[in-house]
Design an enzyme around this catalytic site. Structure first.
Site, PDB file in Angstrom:
ATOM      1  N   GLU A  10       0.805  -1.225   0.000  1.00 25.14           N
ATOM      2  CA  GLU A  10       0.000   0.000   0.000  1.00 25.14           C
ATOM      3  C   GLU A  10       0.833   1.269   0.000  1.00 25.14           C
ATOM      4  O   GLU A  10       0.564   2.200  -0.741  1.00 25.14           O
ATOM      5  CB  GLU A  10      -0.944   0.015   1.209  1.00 25.14           C
ATOM      6  CG  GLU A  10      -2.125  -0.911   1.080  1.00 25.14           C
ATOM      7  CD  GLU A  10      -3.096  -0.755   2.234  1.00 25.14           C
ATOM      8  OE1 GLU A  10      -3.352   0.381   2.647  1.00 25.14           O
ATOM      9  OE2 GLU A  10      -3.591  -1.778   2.724  1.00 25.14           O
ATOM     10  N   ASP A  83      -2.341  -4.259   3.221  1.00 25.79           N
ATOM     11  CA  ASP A  83      -2.481  -4.572   4.647  1.00 25.79           C
ATOM     12  C   ASP A  83      -3.342  -5.819   4.867  1.00 25.79           C
ATOM     13  O   ASP A  83      -4.286  -6.082   4.119  1.00 25.79           O
ATOM     14  CB  ASP A  83      -3.111  -3.388   5.382  1.00 25.79           C
ATOM     15  CG  ASP A  83      -2.124  -2.241   5.564  1.00 25.79           C
ATOM     16  OD1 ASP A  83      -0.926  -2.437   5.281  1.00 25.79           O
ATOM     17  OD2 ASP A  83      -2.551  -1.150   5.984  1.00 25.79           O
ATOM     18  N   ASP A  85      -6.016  -6.909   6.214  1.00 25.23           N
ATOM     19  CA  ASP A  85      -7.357  -6.735   6.767  1.00 25.23           C
ATOM     20  C   ASP A  85      -8.342  -6.570   5.612  1.00 25.23           C
ATOM     21  O   ASP A  85      -7.982  -6.746   4.441  1.00 25.23           O
ATOM     22  CB  ASP A  85      -7.415  -5.536   7.722  1.00 25.23           C
ATOM     23  CG  ASP A  85      -6.941  -4.241   7.064  1.00 25.23           C
ATOM     24  OD1 ASP A  85      -6.857  -4.187   5.822  1.00 25.23           O
ATOM     25  OD2 ASP A  85      -6.666  -3.272   7.788  1.00 25.23           O
ATOM     26  N   GLU A  87      -9.864  -3.923   4.305  1.00 29.75           N
ATOM     27  CA  GLU A  87      -9.540  -2.855   3.365  1.00 29.75           C
ATOM     28  C   GLU A  87      -8.387  -3.275   2.464  1.00 29.75           C
ATOM     29  O   GLU A  87      -8.396  -3.015   1.258  1.00 29.75           O
ATOM     30  CB  GLU A  87      -9.190  -1.564   4.114  1.00 29.75           C
ATOM     31  CG  GLU A  87     -10.344  -0.945   4.875  1.00 29.75           C
ATOM     32  CD  GLU A  87     -11.500  -0.544   3.980  1.00 29.75           C
ATOM     33  OE1 GLU A  87     -11.254   0.027   2.891  1.00 29.75           O
ATOM     34  OE2 GLU A  87     -12.655  -0.803   4.359  1.00 29.75           O
ATOM     35  N   TYR A 300       1.395  -5.482  13.060  1.00 28.11           N
ATOM     36  CA  TYR A 300       0.254  -4.776  12.474  1.00 28.11           C
ATOM     37  C   TYR A 300      -0.638  -4.220  13.571  1.00 28.11           C
ATOM     38  O   TYR A 300      -1.005  -4.919  14.519  1.00 28.11           O
ATOM     39  CB  TYR A 300      -0.536  -5.720  11.572  1.00 28.11           C
ATOM     40  CG  TYR A 300      -1.554  -5.015  10.728  1.00 28.11           C
ATOM     41  CD1 TYR A 300      -1.182  -3.965   9.889  1.00 28.11           C
ATOM     42  CD2 TYR A 300      -2.893  -5.388  10.759  1.00 28.11           C
ATOM     43  CE1 TYR A 300      -2.121  -3.302   9.108  1.00 28.11           C
ATOM     44  CE2 TYR A 300      -3.834  -4.730   9.973  1.00 28.11           C
ATOM     45  CZ  TYR A 300      -3.440  -3.690   9.154  1.00 28.11           C
ATOM     46  OH  TYR A 300      -4.370  -3.033   8.391  1.00 28.11           O
ATOM     47  N   ARG A 302      -3.756  -2.906  13.525  1.00 31.96           N
ATOM     48  CA  ARG A 302      -5.223  -3.025  13.520  1.00 31.96           C
ATOM     49  C   ARG A 302      -5.585  -4.456  13.896  1.00 31.96           C
ATOM     50  O   ARG A 302      -5.590  -5.354  13.058  1.00 31.96           O
ATOM     51  CB  ARG A 302      -5.793  -2.647  12.151  1.00 31.96           C
ATOM     52  CG  ARG A 302      -5.610  -1.172  11.832  1.00 31.96           C
ATOM     53  CD  ARG A 302      -6.287  -0.778  10.522  1.00 31.96           C
ATOM     54  NE  ARG A 302      -6.129   0.662  10.290  1.00 31.96           N
ATOM     55  CZ  ARG A 302      -5.131   1.211   9.622  1.00 31.96           C
ATOM     56  NH1 ARG A 302      -4.189   0.440   9.110  1.00 31.96           N
ATOM     57  NH2 ARG A 302      -5.062   2.517   9.457  1.00 31.96           N
ATOM     58  N   HIS A 346      -4.744 -11.667  13.533  1.00 35.07           N
ATOM     59  CA  HIS A 346      -3.454 -11.039  13.810  1.00 35.07           C
ATOM     60  C   HIS A 346      -3.078 -11.222  15.272  1.00 35.07           C
ATOM     61  O   HIS A 346      -3.915 -11.462  16.127  1.00 35.07           O
ATOM     62  CB  HIS A 346      -3.501  -9.532  13.521  1.00 35.07           C
ATOM     63  CG  HIS A 346      -4.173  -9.183  12.238  1.00 35.07           C
ATOM     64  ND1 HIS A 346      -3.776  -9.708  11.031  1.00 35.07           N
ATOM     65  CD2 HIS A 346      -5.222  -8.364  11.964  1.00 35.07           C
ATOM     66  CE1 HIS A 346      -4.560  -9.227  10.072  1.00 35.07           C
ATOM     67  NE2 HIS A 346      -5.451  -8.415  10.618  1.00 35.07           N
TER      68      HIS A 346
END
Length: 757
Positions: A10, A83, A85, A87, A300, A302, A346
């Site tokens: 990203e 990432d 997740d 998104e 990570y 999140r 995670h």
């Protein structure tokens, strides 16, 4: 792995760090976030065609996609590594849809930590694109679009242009509005305590509270009841009736989840959730550490899991044993249970390597990054340490007529994990009665009362939310997900639905009006429980247990029906006129309350023949009164007929003509102090986007000088600096000092400041 490979991530920062860990056969490209999205100019969802989204390339991302597409054609294998997740999964799918390469040439890679081992291990274990995770993200995006693009126009029509409704953000506003109403409706209840200070044979004195009357808990409601107790107990005698001593263990907290990290950073450093996540993102993507190069310092960020890898736990235990010794190391590794709805994909937020303690990397980190990294490091190490042990003592003191006082004390017997980390006290936590160390007393000892006093108290209303307590409330109620809290809290402030006052959130008048309209017209959509259940169903889509289009169909069916009703039934605040008994100062007609772009105001009911408007103040009894205009003391230089008055607008106070709108003369409020930077302009009063007053040069943008402290046009008596300043703190106006020599002036000097327009 392939001879020539492309890795797509990203961010450019992450791309730079990852490139360092890979060989010459790898090319690393950055998408710089999302590359495709729903259009801004229309809803972009074909409801009648099974909720088919109409994605389009985001402006400016055409060139990025072109470069990625070219590199993909030249590569033997493409690793999509946004990432790990929902998104990130959506970004991966959107890039894949533009690549025009065979599906078998593309793999999905998840980097949970940006370290050499983490990157290389992930590339050895590629997976396929996860359709369920992508569909979960699509469902959330489309749900939000269905709400925003259908309900927001209603607010434009009924309240004012530019407003927005959000499926989750509006529920967050509702939580704040309802707390404000709890506070307004709260009626304090009087109660009394009786506190005593006793002295024994050895120091220190003992602080104790009346605990029991007979066999019932002491509860005193009035001064008369407290005085009756005082009359009974003051003569004494006082005797130690019971002494209890025990060791109490304090277990270490779990490692950080996203939510807990945001809460702790808010309490410890007053970071907003958005600030915390921005700093954490940089720590995750990679920081330049001198000879070590770019290193991702944390995993990570999140996550709502407290799980730790076996390797991370082993490293922590080895570090603890070496640095603190065996007494600080539990016999077995600690395992923390992940709660409720939490996803376990995670690990918890932790340092990627214990080779980089905060002291080693401090010189390479900006202050915010150092603070947050130290917090994460300490919490991770502490979670694998031994419990702290407190020696607690409770002493019951017998007084006349069956009254019992109780003193409690606690001292640290073994610091355990608190040698590394102590949770910052919650802003709303009650004060402890714990008195620390107590003297050695035994049953039967007599004590002398140094003082026995009654104290009046009143119950307090629930407090307004702070950044930390709002995050906790959103998490507990299941509103949004930890990864969205930062954007939710930021959005509701940007939209001016809530504001911060002394670090606590309160709804604005606009926020309260919008909240009420939405709840009245769409009771289910903006229900806290419904929103939480929707989050669970989005999780179930990711798990493959719910069809995403079926969920959208069910949601749209309910929304479509209420939309039609709301179009005709929703109150039109724009056109509302609430009558008052206050006569218009210009023509004597009764004034009415109207709502405009800057909030509620008073206007003449004889409009448009009379255009009088004014501000009003709501008194404690609910009635309102017209606020008289504050006069500047000058006539209007334009119309010569009106008086200049201080006014309030969207961007703060200003000076305008009393004959508005016939005369539209305005000017900024000058402090009378010449700009210290350019020496040409004057410092004028302005208001920031967050509603805080500041002072800047009237020649902006030619001169960019700005300051928070209020300049006063008084020459310093000590160094003759041309002006002094009043400090502006979080608690309000502070000391008056000279910015040059530091001389402090009494508050009386403020009376010498001339009225400046």
């Amino acid at each position: 792995m392939a001879e020539k490979a492309l890795v797509v991530v990203e961010s450019p920062a992450k791309a730079k760090t990852i490139k360092k860990y890979l060989g010459a056969g790898f090319e690393v490209k950055a998408s710089v976030g999302h590359v495709k999205d729903l259009p801004k100019s229309k809803m972009g969802v074909r409801v009648e065609d099974g909720f088919e989204p109409e994605y389009e390339t985001i402006r400016g991302k055409g060139k990025v996609l072109q470069e990625i597409r070219k590199a993909a054609k030249e590569a033997d294998m493409v690793y999509l590594a946004p990432d790990p997740d929902r998104e990130g999964e959506a970004i991966a799918w959107h890039i894949f849809s533009e690549l025009k390469v065979p599906e078998e040439k593309v793999r999905r890679v998840m980097f949970h930590e940006i370290t050499k081992n983490g990157v290389q291990s992930a590339l050895k274990q590629p997976t396929t694109l996860n359709a369920n995770r992508f569909n979960s993200q699509q469902a959330r995006r489309i749900l939000d679009r269905l709400v925003g693009y259908n309900i927001s126009p209603l607010l434009w029509d009924k309240v004012r242009r530019g407003l927005s409704a959000g499926r989750v953000q509006s529920v967050a506003v509702r939580v704040i509005v309802e707390r404000e109403r709890e506070i307004a409706a709260f009626e304090p209840v009087e109660y009394w305590t009786v506190d005593a200070l006793f002295e024994g044979a050895e120091p220190p004195p003992v602080k104790a509270k009346l605990f029991r009357i007979g066999d019932k808990k002491a509860e005193l409601s009035t001064e008369a009841e407290a005085n009756a107790v005082l009359a009974a107990v003051r003569p004494g005698p006082f005797r130690v009736a019971e002494v209890k001593e025990r060791d109490r263990q304090q277990q270490p907290p779990a490692p950080f989840t996203t939510s807990r990290l945001q809460q702790d950073a808010a309490r410890a450093f007053r970071f907003t959730a958005k600030r915390t996540m921005n700093v954490a993102q940089r720590l995750y993507e990679g920081v330049e550490l001198g000879e070590s190069g770019s290193v991702g310092l944390i995993t990570y960020m999140r996550t709502d899991s407290t799980r730790l890898s076996d390797d991370a736990v082993a490293a922590a235990r080895e570090y603890i044993g070496k640095k603190f010794g065996p007494t600080y190391l539990p016999e077995a590794p600690r395992v923390f249970k992940t709660k409720g709805r939490a996803q376990d994909a995670h690990e918890a937020v932790r340092p990627t390597s214990l080779e980089f303690p905060p002291s080693r990397v401090k010189q390479y980190l900006e202050p915010d990054a150092y603070k947050l990294y130290t917090l994460i490091w300490n919490r991770f190490v502490a979670c694998q340490m031994a419990a702290a042990v407190h020696a607690s003592t409770t002493i019951d003191i017998e007084a006349p007529e069956g009254h019992t006082f109780r003193a409690t004390g606690s001292v640290v017997k073994f610091d355990g994990f608190t040698a590394v980390y102590q949770e910052t006290r919650s802003e709303d936590a009650e004060e402890s009665d714990d008195a620390g160390k107590l003297p050695k007393l035994t049953v039967g000892d007599t004590l002398e009362a140094l003082s026995v006093e009654g104290k009046q108290h009143f119950t307090a209303p629930p407090p307004r939310f702070t950044e930390a307590s709002l995050v906790r409330e959103l998490e507990e109620k299941g509103i949004g997900r930890p990864s969205t809290y930062a954007s939710i809290i930021s959005t509701i402030q940007t939209k001016e639905y809530v504001e911060k006052e002394d670090q606590r959130f309160r709804p604005t008048e606009l926020g309260t009006i919008v909240c009420d309209l939405l709840v009245e017209s769409f009771p289910q959509v903006f229900d806290v429980g419904f929103t939480a259940r929707m989050e669970d169903q989005l999780d179930e889509i990711e798990d493959g247990r719910v069809d995403w289009k079926a969920l959208l169909g069910e949601f749209w069916g309910g929304l479509e029906e209420t939309l039609e009703q709301a179009k005709s039934n929703m109150r039109n605040v724009k056109r509302e006129e609430i009558p008052t008994e206050i006569p218009c100062p210009k023509d004597g007609s009764l004034l009415v309350i109207k709502f405009g772009k800057n909030g509620s105001f008073l206007a003449c009911s004889n409009y448009p023949d009379c255009r009088f408007t004014g501000e009003f103040r709501r008194k404690d009894d609910g009635t309102i009164e017209l606020v008289q205009d504050e006069q500047v003391g000058e006539s209007c230089p334009d119309c010569q007929d009106g008086e200049l008055i201080f006014k309030k607008g969207k961007f703060g106070r200003f000076i305008g003509c009393s004959n508005y709108p016939t005369c539209r003369y305005t000017r900024a409020i000058s402090t009378g102090v010449t700009c210290p930077k350019c020496g040409e302009g004057s410092l004028i009063e302005k208001r920031s986007r967050r509603g805080k007053t500041f002072y800047s040069c009237s020649r902006y943008p030619e001169c960019d000088h700005a300051q928070w402290d209020k300049p006063l046009p008084i020459k310093c008596e000590t160094c003759e600096h041309p002006y002094i300043e009043q400090k502006m703190t979080r608690k309000g106006p502070g000391a008056v000092t000279c910015p040059s020599c530091g001389t402090t002036y009494p508050d009386e000097v403020l009376k010498k400041v001339p009225g400046v327009g």
